[in-house]
Design a protein around this motif. Structure first.
Motif, PDB file in Angstrom:
ATOM      1  N   ARG A  45      -1.197  -5.213  -8.343  1.00 17.79           N
ATOM      2  CA  ARG A  45      -2.061  -5.885  -7.358  1.00 17.79           C
ATOM      3  C   ARG A  45      -1.337  -6.075  -6.026  1.00 17.79           C
ATOM      4  O   ARG A  45      -1.967  -6.064  -4.974  1.00 17.79           O
ATOM      5  N   ALA A  68      -1.653  -2.811  -4.308  1.00 17.11           N
ATOM      6  CA  ALA A  68      -3.019  -2.619  -3.804  1.00 17.11           C
ATOM      7  C   ALA A  68      -3.305  -3.528  -2.609  1.00 17.11           C
ATOM      8  O   ALA A  68      -4.241  -3.287  -1.856  1.00 17.11           O
ATOM      9  N   LEU A  99      -4.008  -6.735  -3.074  1.00 17.38           N
ATOM     10  CA  LEU A  99      -4.890  -7.800  -3.561  1.00 17.38           C
ATOM     11  C   LEU A  99      -4.114  -9.089  -3.792  1.00 17.38           C
ATOM     12  O   LEU A  99      -4.695 -10.142  -4.018  1.00 17.38           O
ATOM     13  N   PRO A 128      -6.055  -4.551   1.928  1.00 17.17           N
ATOM     14  CA  PRO A 128      -6.343  -3.514   0.924  1.00 17.17           C
ATOM     15  C   PRO A 128      -7.206  -2.379   1.461  1.00 17.17           C
ATOM     16  O   PRO A 128      -6.972  -1.215   1.128  1.00 17.17           O
ATOM     17  N   LYS A 129      -8.184  -2.728   2.288  1.00 13.84           N
ATOM     18  CA  LYS A 129      -9.121  -1.679   2.727  1.00 13.84           C
ATOM     19  C   LYS A 129      -8.444  -0.647   3.624  1.00 13.84           C
ATOM     20  O   LYS A 129      -8.957   0.463   3.784  1.00 13.84           O
ATOM     21  N   VAL A 184      -5.702   3.159  -0.980  1.00  9.28           N
ATOM     22  CA  VAL A 184      -5.277   3.121  -2.371  1.00  9.28           C
ATOM     23  C   VAL A 184      -6.528   3.231  -3.240  1.00  9.28           C
ATOM     24  O   VAL A 184      -7.546   2.631  -2.925  1.00  9.28           O
ATOM     25  N   MET A 192      -8.026   2.539  -7.064  1.00 10.32           N
ATOM     26  CA  MET A 192      -7.610   1.728  -8.209  1.00 10.32           C
ATOM     27  C   MET A 192      -8.650   1.794  -9.315  1.00 10.32           C
ATOM     28  O   MET A 192      -9.851   1.699  -9.061  1.00 10.32           O
ATOM     29  N   PHE A 226      -9.818  -0.264 -12.511  1.00  7.56           N
ATOM     30  CA  PHE A 226      -9.651  -1.591 -13.103  1.00  7.56           C
ATOM     31  C   PHE A 226      -9.829  -1.529 -14.617  1.00  7.56           C
ATOM     32  O   PHE A 226     -10.519  -0.656 -15.138  1.00  7.56           O
ATOM     33  N   PHE A 271     -19.059   5.573  -3.301  1.00 10.88           N
ATOM     34  CA  PHE A 271     -19.048   4.317  -2.530  1.00 10.88           C
ATOM     35  C   PHE A 271     -17.925   4.267  -1.487  1.00 10.88           C
ATOM     36  O   PHE A 271     -18.154   3.931  -0.326  1.00 10.88           O
ATOM     37  N   ALA A 272     -16.715   4.629  -1.912  1.00  8.71           N
ATOM     38  CA  ALA A 272     -15.572   4.539  -0.988  1.00  8.71           C
ATOM     39  C   ALA A 272     -15.760   5.491   0.189  1.00  8.71           C
ATOM     40  O   ALA A 272     -15.386   5.179   1.324  1.00  8.71           O
ATOM     41  N   MET A 278     -18.110   4.002   2.592  1.00  7.65           N
ATOM     42  CA  MET A 278     -17.441   2.963   3.380  1.00  7.65           C
ATOM     43  C   MET A 278     -16.623   3.576   4.517  1.00  7.65           C
ATOM     44  O   MET A 278     -16.408   2.973   5.542  1.00  7.65           O
ATOM     45  N   ARG A 302     -14.275   7.754  -9.098  1.00 11.76           N
ATOM     46  CA  ARG A 302     -14.188   7.043  -7.822  1.00 11.76           C
ATOM     47  C   ARG A 302     -12.833   7.264  -7.159  1.00 11.76           C
ATOM     48  O   ARG A 302     -12.718   7.280  -5.937  1.00 11.76           O
ATOM     49  N   ARG A 340     -11.685  10.023  -3.549  1.00 12.05           N
ATOM     50  CA  ARG A 340     -11.030   9.360  -2.424  1.00 12.05           C
ATOM     51  C   ARG A 340      -9.925  10.201  -1.788  1.00 12.05           C
ATOM     52  O   ARG A 340      -9.641  10.063  -0.613  1.00 12.05           O
TER      53      ARG A 340
END
Lengths: 317, 391
Positions: free
Chosen positions: B48, B51, B53, B73-74, B78, B80, B82, B99-100, B103, B147, B151
């Motif tokens: 974390r 990342a 976080l 983080p954004k 990276v 990740m 989970f 999704f990424a 974004m 995901r 990326r």
């Protein structure tokens, strides 16, 4: 002796199997217990909720008088027809809708905003939570009187504060003017109601999986986008639920209007329930008031069904 | 693409708990580094912190030459995976995977192309329009990896991604993760408490205990040359047998309880450090597979114990036996919350050991059975510090 005994032994199963009485009693108790337990509540519900609703519908079709010896002639739909031609109903309806349109979204946004702030580790958040929720548990009557005092013409706190900043005496008759009177009703309603939506949203936000938010953060989403794509979709069932209950509550607004402005001046701040109340208990038009209340009940019921359907669809999705 | 380096990284939580202490770790570009350790050892905190976080209390985290301590983080680029997969429930598989990219405001056509490519790599093409709730555990896991694939991130992080799956699927997806990691070819940190995953997946494995790095080496090195008792006990299943023994003054005999194991001078050339332990007590480590059934064809020292459990696994037999050597007393800090994961099981009547023998032998519970010991497979540890005795 022997034969007598044996006869008895033989007969007993045919007439009364051993333990049959207690089994039958057990079965009766098992079936009857829930109904017996429900009975007091059901009785009260029937007397104070179901009967008045039907009686109200009943009365709305007569020219009903409170005095026992006066005739109550049947008038059919005329009370309902009168509703659509009554200019005061128009004002009361407009005020009710305006109240709904203004107070519901503001309570939702403020409640969600406060919940979002207080889910994070804000210092003293327990105290803030309590402060926001306290108005919810106080009495509508007390709160309405307090606000009537705050916005009073003479010696009101609002005028005193404005005078202090203005440097001269300002005397606004808040409750005697249509727009300021309505605004006071909105303010008291939002102030008292926001704690409820806050608690609902707080619980919903606590239920948003932390992994999802963090995953979106790692995926490069900004805070507004995390809210849009992760948080809001996750709390949508709560949003719908809160909306439904707030809309029902707002349609039935009464106490704060009745106590602060009393619907005045000249009925310009009245809402449907205060108008119905006035018709019944000031002008003794019980049948007309019953017709207004009946129509309102139907509209609110329709709205609720519609929203609950929407809510179910959202939850299913 | 870049390497990841942690220099003297420490994490202290507001309540004073030190989750990670002075951690130095370097993950090379393209390398799959596994961090392994019992629950609460700080491995997820390490991940974390990489990342972003979790803030780091002190030390430096670098991606390549860039210090990323304060990069949100954004902006770290990276990817990740989970433990819970963290799939967005209201989105379809395709939307989840893309999704990424959305974004990053990548054009929709390009997003579609990359999502389809990732889906075909992971065998998800026919599920693209499904919602996560309509997928099995294994499929969800693949979506979570999808995901990461689309990326093309700088760093790939995985937090116990297989722990929610059944044993069969875990083996299957382990291979898939390895394949995906090679395909992405970026520095990867994989966190697990499962030492089998660590051994099979990692190019290198870092063993963590109570926030302190115990050893970071290639899996086979960890297995063959554990740096201390903790690593010896943690890596390997069944775990290495740890017994307290005494070395004779001229290092020709190792006494384990009432039994003696003869040693040759060759042991000194392998472990010169033993010279300092003449006539002293040491902890002796023996892997279960290094305790074969004693036989006439295999001359040499033997160890005899009372068998109390026999597990026939088909290809091998695990024999649990007790010998009267003194119990290895691990200090308090060695007793972790997940002490069941460290299969050091001293009993009141002696030390419990496990041997892995060939299935042709007949052995029953209650038997007294002898096992061959080869001195070149013995490991020795300092009884005070728990450190391996090498040089």
């Amino acid at each position: 002796m022997d034969s007598k005994d044996s006869t008895l032994v033989e007969q007993r199963p045919a007439v009364l199997p051993p333990g049959a009485v207690s089994r039958r009693r057990n079965r009766f108790t098992r079936i009857a217990t829930p109904y017996l337990l429900l009975m007091p509540a059901a009785f009260l519900y029937a007397v104070f909720i179901v009967y008045p609703i039907f009686r109200q519908f009943d009365i709305s079709f007569f020219n009903w008088h409170i005095f026992p010896d006066v005739a109550n002639p049947f008038v059919g739909w005329s009370n309902y027809i009168r509703i659509f031609h009554d200019p005061a109903i128009r004002t009361a309806s407009e005020n009710t809708v305006l109240f709904l349109v203004i107070t519901v979204p503001i309570q939702m946004v403020l409640g969600l905003f406060a919940a979002a702030l207080l889910t994070d580790r804000l210092p003293g958040r327990g105290l803030w939570r309590a402060l926001i929720f306290i108005p919810v548990v106080t009495s509508w009557v007390v709160v309405s009187y307090v606000f009537a005092y705050i916005f009073g013409f003479q010696g009101g706190l609002a005028n005193a504060v404005i005078s202090l900043f203005a440097g001269h005496t300002v005397r606004i008759d808040w409750l005697a003017q249509t727009w300021t009177g309505n605004a006071v009703i909105w303010i008291v309603s939002i102030w008292k109601g926001v704690g409820w939506s806050f608690i609902m949203f707080l619980a919903a936000l606590d239920g948003v999986p932390r992994d999802l938010v963090e995953s979106a953060r790692v995926d490069g989403a900004s805070e507004p986008r995390i809210w849009r794509h992760v948080v809001i979709p996750n709390i949508r069932p709560t949003i719908t639920f809160v909306t439904v209950l707030l809309v029902i509550g707002a349609s039935q607004v009464f106490t704060q209007v009745f106590i602060t402005t009393g619907g005045g001046p000249f009925g310009s701040t009245s809402v449907l329930l205060t108008y119905a109340y006035q018709q019944a208990f000031s002008f003794f038009n019980f049948s007309y008031a019953a017709a207004i209340a009946s129509l309102m009940a139907i509209v609110v019921l329709g709205l609720s069904i519609l929203q609950i359907r929407l809510m179910r669809r959202n939850v299913d999705q | 693409m870049s390497s990841v380096s942690l220099e003297k990284v420490t994490k202290i939580y507001p309540n004073g708990f030190e989750a990670v202490s002075d951690l130095d770790l370097q993950i090379e570009d393209g390398e799959l580094m596994v961090v392994v350790g019992p629950s609460g050892c700080g491995k997820t905190t390490v991940l974390r912190m990489i990342a972003g976080l979790e803030n780091i209390s002190s030390g430096t985290v670098r991606f390549g030459d860039e210090v990323v301590n304060d990069v949100p983080p954004k902006n770290r680029d990276v990817a990740m995976v989970f433990q819970s997969y963290a799939l967005y429930p209201q989105m379809t598989v395709a939307q989840n995977i893309g999704f990424a990219l959305k974004m990053k405001r990548i054009p929709k056509i390009e997003v579609d192309r990359r999502v389809r490519e990732a889906a075909s790599v992971l065998g998800l093409t026919e599920w693209l329009d499904r919602k996560p709730t309509q997928l099995s555990g294994g499929q969800r896991q693949r979506v979570a990896m999808g995901r990461a694939i689309v990326r093309e991130p700088k760093v790939f992080l995985m937090d116990e991604p297989l722990s929610n799956l059944d044993a069969k699927l875990r083996v299957q997806l382990r291979a898939e993760i390895s394949r995906v990691q090679q395909r992405i070819g970026v520095a990867t940190l994989y966190v697990t408490h499962d030492q089998t995953e660590a051994m099979t997946l990692g190019h290198r494995v870092a063993v963590l205990r109570d926030g302190v790095l115990q050893q970071c080496d290639a899996p086979q090195v960890l297995y063959d040359r554990p740096k201390n008792i903790f690593v010896a006990g943690f890596i390997g299943s069944p775990a290495m047998n740890l017994l307290e023994g005494v070395l004779s003054a001229n290092l020709d005999v190792l006494t384990l309880g009432s039994q003696k194991v003869s040693l040759t001078p060759a042991i000194l050339s392998r472990l010169p450090g033993l010279r300092q332990y003449t006539g002293r007590a040491v902890v002796v480590g023996i892997r279960p597979e290094d305790l074969p059934a004693a036989s006439a064809e295999r001359p040499g020292p033997v160890l005899t114990g009372d068998v109390h459990l026999v597990e026939a696994l088909g290809a091998e037999i695990l024999v649990h036996f007790v010998i009267d050597a003194p119990v290895v007393q691990l200090d308090d800090s060695s007793v972790t919350k997940d002490s069941d994961e460290i299969l050091v099981g001293p009993t009141s009547s002696g030390s419990e050991c496990v041997a892995r023998i060939e299935p042709r032998h007949t052995v029953r519970s209650g038997d007294r059975f002898s096992f061959g010991v080869s001195e070149d497979r013995l490991e020795f540890f300092d009884i005070e510090s728990g450190l391996a005795i090498w040089d």
